[in-house]
Every structure is written in C-alpha cells, then in structure tokens.
Design an enzyme around this catalytic site. Structure first.
Site, PDB file in Angstrom:
ATOM      1  N   ASP A  67       0.810  -1.215   0.000  1.00 19.22           N
ATOM      2  CA  ASP A  67       0.000   0.000   0.000  1.00 19.22           C
ATOM      3  C   ASP A  67       0.848   1.272   0.000  1.00 19.22           C
ATOM      4  O   ASP A  67       0.384   2.333   0.394  1.00 19.22           O
ATOM      5  CB  ASP A  67      -0.973   0.000   1.184  1.00 19.22           C
ATOM      6  CG  ASP A  67      -0.248  -0.112   2.518  1.00 19.22           C
ATOM      7  OD1 ASP A  67       0.976  -0.344   2.511  1.00 19.22           O
ATOM      8  OD2 ASP A  67      -0.910   0.035   3.561  1.00 19.22           O
ATOM      9  N   HIS A 282      26.306   5.720 -15.340  1.00 21.17           N
ATOM     10  CA  HIS A 282      25.191   6.025 -14.443  1.00 21.17           C
ATOM     11  C   HIS A 282      25.174   5.051 -13.268  1.00 21.17           C
ATOM     12  O   HIS A 282      24.173   4.399 -12.990  1.00 21.17           O
ATOM     13  CB  HIS A 282      23.857   5.998 -15.201  1.00 21.17           C
ATOM     14  CG  HIS A 282      23.641   7.211 -16.045  1.00 21.17           C
ATOM     15  ND1 HIS A 282      22.541   7.387 -16.839  1.00 21.17           N
ATOM     16  CD2 HIS A 282      24.384   8.331 -16.221  1.00 21.17           C
ATOM     17  CE1 HIS A 282      22.613   8.552 -17.479  1.00 21.17           C
ATOM     18  NE2 HIS A 282      23.731   9.138 -17.113  1.00 21.17           N
ATOM     19  N   ASP A 299      28.249  12.606  -9.607  1.00 21.61           N
ATOM     20  CA  ASP A 299      27.311  13.278 -10.523  1.00 21.61           C
ATOM     21  C   ASP A 299      25.996  13.409  -9.764  1.00 21.61           C
ATOM     22  O   ASP A 299      25.193  12.478  -9.744  1.00 21.61           O
ATOM     23  CB  ASP A 299      27.167  12.432 -11.801  1.00 21.61           C
ATOM     24  CG  ASP A 299      26.263  13.091 -12.846  1.00 21.61           C
ATOM     25  OD1 ASP A 299      25.527  14.037 -12.505  1.00 21.61           O
ATOM     26  OD2 ASP A 299      26.285  12.629 -14.005  1.00 21.61           O
ATOM     27  N   ASP A 310      22.386  19.767 -12.793  1.00 19.98           N
ATOM     28  CA  ASP A 310      23.093  18.543 -13.196  1.00 19.98           C
ATOM     29  C   ASP A 310      24.590  18.851 -13.157  1.00 19.98           C
ATOM     30  O   ASP A 310      25.107  19.492 -14.074  1.00 19.98           O
ATOM     31  CB  ASP A 310      22.649  18.143 -14.608  1.00 19.98           C
ATOM     32  CG  ASP A 310      23.134  16.738 -14.986  1.00 19.98           C
ATOM     33  OD1 ASP A 310      23.776  16.085 -14.144  1.00 19.98           O
ATOM     34  OD2 ASP A 310      22.853  16.314 -16.121  1.00 19.98           O
ATOM     35  N   HIS A 382      29.863   9.174 -24.718  1.00 19.93           N
ATOM     36  CA  HIS A 382      28.586   9.909 -24.635  1.00 19.93           C
ATOM     37  C   HIS A 382      28.712  11.305 -25.236  1.00 19.93           C
ATOM     38  O   HIS A 382      29.812  11.772 -25.549  1.00 19.93           O
ATOM     39  CB  HIS A 382      28.109   9.980 -23.177  1.00 19.93           C
ATOM     40  CG  HIS A 382      29.066  10.642 -22.221  1.00 19.93           C
ATOM     41  ND1 HIS A 382      29.293  11.991 -22.204  1.00 19.93           N
ATOM     42  CD2 HIS A 382      29.859  10.120 -21.244  1.00 19.93           C
ATOM     43  CE1 HIS A 382      30.159  12.284 -21.247  1.00 19.93           C
ATOM     44  NE2 HIS A 382      30.539  11.159 -20.658  1.00 19.93           N
ATOM     45  N   HIS A 386      23.348  18.272 -22.988  1.00 23.61           N
ATOM     46  CA  HIS A 386      21.903  18.083 -23.097  1.00 23.61           C
ATOM     47  C   HIS A 386      21.234  19.250 -22.417  1.00 23.61           C
ATOM     48  O   HIS A 386      21.824  19.889 -21.534  1.00 23.61           O
ATOM     49  CB  HIS A 386      21.467  16.746 -22.480  1.00 23.61           C
ATOM     50  CG  HIS A 386      21.845  16.573 -21.031  1.00 23.61           C
ATOM     51  ND1 HIS A 386      21.172  17.189 -20.005  1.00 23.61           N
ATOM     52  CD2 HIS A 386      22.840  15.873 -20.446  1.00 23.61           C
ATOM     53  CE1 HIS A 386      21.728  16.863 -18.847  1.00 23.61           C
ATOM     54  NE2 HIS A 386      22.762  16.078 -19.081  1.00 23.61           N
ATOM     55  N   HIS A 393      17.226  15.825 -18.303  1.00 24.04           N
ATOM     56  CA  HIS A 393      17.530  15.776 -19.736  1.00 24.04           C
ATOM     57  C   HIS A 393      16.379  16.491 -20.447  1.00 24.04           C
ATOM     58  O   HIS A 393      15.397  15.885 -20.835  1.00 24.04           O
ATOM     59  CB  HIS A 393      17.695  14.342 -20.237  1.00 24.04           C
ATOM     60  CG  HIS A 393      18.914  13.673 -19.663  1.00 24.04           C
ATOM     61  ND1 HIS A 393      19.147  12.330 -19.785  1.00 24.04           N
ATOM     62  CD2 HIS A 393      19.966  14.169 -18.977  1.00 24.04           C
ATOM     63  CE1 HIS A 393      20.300  12.024 -19.183  1.00 24.04           C
ATOM     64  NE2 HIS A 393      20.806  13.125 -18.675  1.00 24.04           N
ATOM     65  N   GLU A 409      29.685  18.489 -20.427  1.00 26.96           N
ATOM     66  CA  GLU A 409      30.172  17.407 -19.571  1.00 26.96           C
ATOM     67  C   GLU A 409      30.995  16.356 -20.308  1.00 26.96           C
ATOM     68  O   GLU A 409      30.575  15.216 -20.453  1.00 26.96           O
ATOM     69  CB  GLU A 409      28.998  16.734 -18.860  1.00 26.96           C
ATOM     70  CG  GLU A 409      27.817  16.362 -19.776  1.00 26.96           C
ATOM     71  CD  GLU A 409      26.763  15.529 -19.042  1.00 26.96           C
ATOM     72  OE1 GLU A 409      27.148  14.625 -18.282  1.00 26.96           O
ATOM     73  OE2 GLU A 409      25.569  15.774 -19.247  1.00 26.96           O
ATOM     74  N   TYR A 413      36.673   7.474 -19.499  1.00 23.27           N
ATOM     75  CA  TYR A 413      36.421   6.364 -18.568  1.00 23.27           C
ATOM     76  C   TYR A 413      37.283   5.175 -18.987  1.00 23.27           C
ATOM     77  O   TYR A 413      37.085   4.616 -20.068  1.00 23.27           O
ATOM     78  CB  TYR A 413      34.947   5.967 -18.596  1.00 23.27           C
ATOM     79  CG  TYR A 413      34.037   7.182 -18.525  1.00 23.27           C
ATOM     80  CD1 TYR A 413      33.648   7.708 -17.304  1.00 23.27           C
ATOM     81  CD2 TYR A 413      33.626   7.833 -19.706  1.00 23.27           C
ATOM     82  CE1 TYR A 413      32.858   8.850 -17.242  1.00 23.27           C
ATOM     83  CE2 TYR A 413      32.843   8.969 -19.652  1.00 23.27           C
ATOM     84  CZ  TYR A 413      32.457   9.483 -18.422  1.00 23.27           C
ATOM     85  OH  TYR A 413      31.686  10.608 -18.370  1.00 23.27           O
ATOM     86  N   ARG A 430      34.638  12.757 -15.192  1.00 22.73           N
ATOM     87  CA  ARG A 430      33.669  13.596 -15.902  1.00 22.73           C
ATOM     88  C   ARG A 430      33.621  14.926 -15.153  1.00 22.73           C
ATOM     89  O   ARG A 430      33.673  14.940 -13.913  1.00 22.73           O
ATOM     90  CB  ARG A 430      32.280  12.939 -15.929  1.00 22.73           C
ATOM     91  CG  ARG A 430      31.211  13.781 -16.601  1.00 22.73           C
ATOM     92  CD  ARG A 430      29.979  12.961 -17.033  1.00 22.73           C
ATOM     93  NE  ARG A 430      29.191  12.401 -15.950  1.00 22.73           N
ATOM     94  CZ  ARG A 430      29.132  11.102 -15.656  1.00 22.73           C
ATOM     95  NH1 ARG A 430      29.811  10.215 -16.348  1.00 22.73           N
ATOM     96  NH2 ARG A 430      28.366  10.675 -14.657  1.00 22.73           N
ATOM     97  N   GLU A 432      31.215  18.297 -15.191  1.00 24.73           N
ATOM     98  CA  GLU A 432      29.933  18.740 -15.768  1.00 24.73           C
ATOM     99  C   GLU A 432      29.478  20.052 -15.137  1.00 24.73           C
ATOM    100  O   GLU A 432      29.342  20.151 -13.917  1.00 24.73           O
ATOM    101  CB  GLU A 432      28.848  17.680 -15.525  1.00 24.73           C
ATOM    102  CG  GLU A 432      27.466  18.097 -15.996  1.00 24.73           C
ATOM    103  CD  GLU A 432      26.445  16.971 -15.892  1.00 24.73           C
ATOM    104  OE1 GLU A 432      26.531  16.175 -14.939  1.00 24.73           O
ATOM    105  OE2 GLU A 432      25.572  16.901 -16.773  1.00 24.73           O
TER     106      GLU A 432
HETATM  107 MN   LIG Z   1      24.231  15.452 -17.382  1.00 24.24          MN
END
Ligand SMILES: [Mn+2]
Length: 468
Positions: A67, A282, A299, A310, A382, A386, A393, A409, A413, A430, A432
């Site tokens: 529930d 991610h 991130d 972001d 990548h 964005h 995004h 960003e 890697y 990364r 960003e």
């Molecule tokens: Mn991003």
C-alpha cells in the site's frame, strides 16, 4: 570543567549551521506564478493548428509495494502548463473558444475533487476552488464533470496529445479504466472515434519541446537556485571526503546540502562511483568503501520546485590527484574549456561536443591510449551536452540562443581490463557544468561556484569540514 566546556564549545561549533536563506515565510513562496503558466498555455495555443484541441494528462500515482506508492512526480509538460502537482487531472486547450458545461473559453482544467477523509491521510487536495484561487486557469471543473458529450468534437479537426515521452493516448486507454484519468482518456477516445477521425491524433511534443528549450526568466531563477544547492553539496563533499568513507556516505553529505537548502528531491538518482565504479556512466549503487588513491566521480544535483541542476565533479579520495589521474583529469578539463568557447548564440548546439571530442581525441592519441580518431568512443562514449530544466535531460534548441540552458560534460572512462597500460585502469573522469546562453553573445557558467581545476580542488580538500 574548563576542558569540558571547551569540548562542548568545539562540538557546538562543529554542528551544521541552520539558516533559512531560501525561506523567510512559513512555506516557500517562490513558485512559478499563475501568469507564467498562463503565458505558456498561450504560447502553445499560438502554435496549434486551426480547429485543434490539445489534451494533457497529469501523471498518475505509481505503486511501489503493497500500500505504499512512489513519491508522486507530476508530468512535466502538465506542470509547465498548469502548476498543478496532483494526479487525476486533465487539461484541454482549444485553438478556438468552445462551450463546455455552460462555460465558453479555450482552457478547461479537470481536477480531482476535495475528499476530507482522504485528505486526513495524505494531505490537502486543492479541489476546484483551490485550483481557481492558486493557479487561476480560465475554467476549472471536477473530473466527474467531464462526461461523454460534455463537448462537441465534430468541429475539431485534430487532437494533439501529451508529452514528448508518452505521446500516445493509447498509453492511457489501455489501462484498467477504473481511475478518473483513464476514464477521461476513454471518453476522449470515444469522442474522437465517434467523430470518425481516427488519424486526427497528433503529437503535441514538438511544440512543447521547442518552447521548453528556451527558458523564461522565472525558470532560470529556479534553475539557478537548484544549481547553487548542488555546488554547495559538491563543495561539502570535496571538504569531507577521506579514505575509509563509503560512497553512500559521500552521497549523504551531498544530499544533506540539498535538503538543508530546501530542495524537494535530488534531480536524479545520485551517482557516486569510486575507483572502477567511476567508469560506470550512471552508477547508482553507491555501496563501495573508498580507499586511499581512489578517484570519486560524483554526478549529483538538486531539484527545486520542479527544476533540476546537473553537476559532476571528479575528486581524489585522499585529497591529491595521482600523476595518472591528473593527466586524464586535465585532458577532460581542457576539453570542457574548449567546449565552453563554443557556447554562444548562433552556434549549433553540437559545437561544444565537437570541440570536446577534438581535444580528447588528440590527447588520448598523444598518451598512446588510442591510435585512430574513431577509437575515441571507447573512452568517451557519450555526448557533451543536453538541455536542462524541468527534466534533467530537457530539450535543447538545435541552434543556441539566449535562454538555452544545457550541460557541458566531457568525460574519459578507463575501466579495469581496458586495452592499455594498467596504470590508467579505474580512472573515470567527468566534469559537468550548467551553462546559460546570454544575450551578450556569450554564456554564464551557473555552476562556477564549485572548483574545477586540480589546484582549486586540492586546496578545497584541505579545508575544514563539519563531517570530518
Ligand atoms: Mn548530465
């Protein structure tokens, strides 16, 4: 005794400082205004074809287990056009005025009715009067007042519906049919079918995408607040991090700053990947124990009144980059700097990405990590940018113009097992930042409040932390 007092003073000094810089009234008041939402509805209507109606559905609640539901998340297009944060609602926007339930106009919002018994458990429902007072749309009814035949579809040539992610009506009328929103969708479907225009359903997605790609001043103000909460979180982690902390503890430090500053949620599941996990784009598990010599790729960003930041920072767990980490880090930094140069009105929105790819390709070749241009995707798989806004995004315009807000960003890697010298393994970087295109022909880095260079990060890592 004196020593005890001194200890007490030290403990007190170390406690987090609670301030209400974001809020001075009992409840926040810096929401988008009714005039903002009315302006967005007008902007949609202007672009709709003749004799059309656009239909927008609120998101439904989603069950988590037994529930307990997931925390409610409104459909972002619906929020953009109404400001309403409740399920079981539908907005009809007509190009030309029509009459429904004796009211003539172009905007009709159907909402869930008040329910005192339920409100005692789950909080206030606005109801028709509350929605009228707070959000001020043209016409408001309860969803029970939307019945078959409550308006005539025969003059409508095209029905435009929802969303840029979920743009088909069938998504709704395929449901159980028991909830009010599903029932409204079925009625709309019956009306369209009766009108014998089975091909008249079109997506409203393009119109919404184009509008949402350029942010209004009220939206930029909220994005900036979310960004500042986020950079404060990153700075908190840079100061607090040390070997022996876990990834989830770094996440806890980060999200402490989000909540402290009034963010409702993280804008997306926080990514805290150390060592080999820094190479998972991610990574959301956040369970590993961090060690001396590891990098942490963090991130994480806050969401405030529906708008997300972001931001990514990559930092050494022990406060100092190793020589290999520094080489890769500074290559990503150079790529980001060269991408920033391309952030100006008139440029195609993929120019920053092209600039970043050029730098990283050249750098990885020089280091002997790759030998051909095409191989750059092995380590930088990548895009660089964005859009950013109601969705983390968000739509980004094809050509940059003032009011566009997007990320820059780049990343590299190098997962364990990569076909290169082992000394590079487990280095994932990364960086960003969140960029606003300004009318002066340039840009503003909204997340400049958190350091990016090796020297600045290592300096901040030495500063005091309330969590250390
Ligand atoms: Mn991003």
């Amino acid at each position: 005794m004196l020593r005890k007092l001194l200890a007490l003073l030290l403990v007190t000094a170390a406690l987090p400082q609670w301030t209400s810089a974001q809020q001075v009234t009992d409840y926040p008041e810096d929401y988008l205004s009714p005039a903002f939402h009315a302006g967005r509805r007008n902007a949609v209507r202007e672009q709709m074809p003749k004799n059309s109606v656009a239909i927008f559905f609120a998101s439904q609640t989603r069950n988590r287990s037994n529930d307990v539901d997931f925390i409610y998340a409104q459909n972002k297009n619906f929020y953009y056009l109404t400001g309403l944060q409740e399920p079981n609602a539908m907005l009809l926007l007509f190009k030309e005025p029509v009459t429904i339930n004796d009211k003539t106009g172009t905007e009709f919002l159907f909402v869930q009715p008040r329910n005192p018994a339920r409100e005692m458990w789950t909080g206030k429902i606005l109801g028709v009067d509350g929605v009228k007072a707070k959000l001020q749309p043209e016409n408001v009814f309860t969803h029970e007042q939307f019945t078959y035949g409550s308006f005539d579809f025969s003059k409508v040539d095209s029905v435009m519906t929802n969303l840029y992610n979920e743009n088909i009506l069938s998504k709704y009328y395929g449901r159980s049919g028991l909830d009010p929103l599903s029932r409204m969708a079925q009625l709309v479907d019956s009306a369209i079918t009766t009108n014998k225009k089975p091909n008249a359903v079109r997506t409203i997605g393009t119109i919404l995408r184009n509008l949402r790609a350029i942010k209004q001043p009220e939206e930029i103000a909220l994005i900036e607040k979310a960004v500042v909460m986020s950079t404060e979180g990153h700075n908190g982690v840079i100061r607090a991090i040390k070997p022996g902390m876990t990834e989830y503890q770094a996440q806890a430090v980060m999200e402490y700053y989000f909540k402290k500053n009034g963010a409702e949620y993280p804008g997306y599941p926080s990514i805290n990947g150390s060592a080999e996990n820094s190479c998972v784009l991610h990574y959301e598990t956040n369970q590993r124990l961090m060690k001396d010599g590891d990098l942490l790729l963090s991130d994480c960003a806050a969401e405030y009144h529906g708008y997300s930041a972001d931001v990514t920072r990559t930092i050494p767990v022990n406060g100092k980059f190793s020589p290999e980490q520094k080489i890769i880090y500074e290559l990503v930094l150079e790529a980001q700097d060269s991408a920033f140069v391309q952030c100006k009105a008139g440029n195609a929105s993929n120019e920053p990405h092209k600039a970043a790819v050029r730098v990283i390709t050249r750098g990885l070749k020089q280091l002997g990590l790759i030998s051909t241009d095409a191989e750059v995707r092995t380590y930088f798989p990548h895009g660089t940018s964005h859009g950013l806004g109601l969705d983390v995004h968000d739509p980004n315009p094809a050509k940059l113009e003032p009011g566009a807000v997007f990320t820059v960003e780049p990343g590299i890697y190098i997962a364990p097992g990569s076909k290169c010298d082992k000394k590079w393994w487990s280095i994932g970087v990364r960086i960003e930042d969140d960029i606003l295109i300004t009318p002066d022909g340039g840009y503003r880095n909204l997340s400049a409040g958190s350091p990016r260079t090796v020297a600045e990060i290592e300096k901040m890592a030495k500063q005091k932390s309330i969590f250390k």
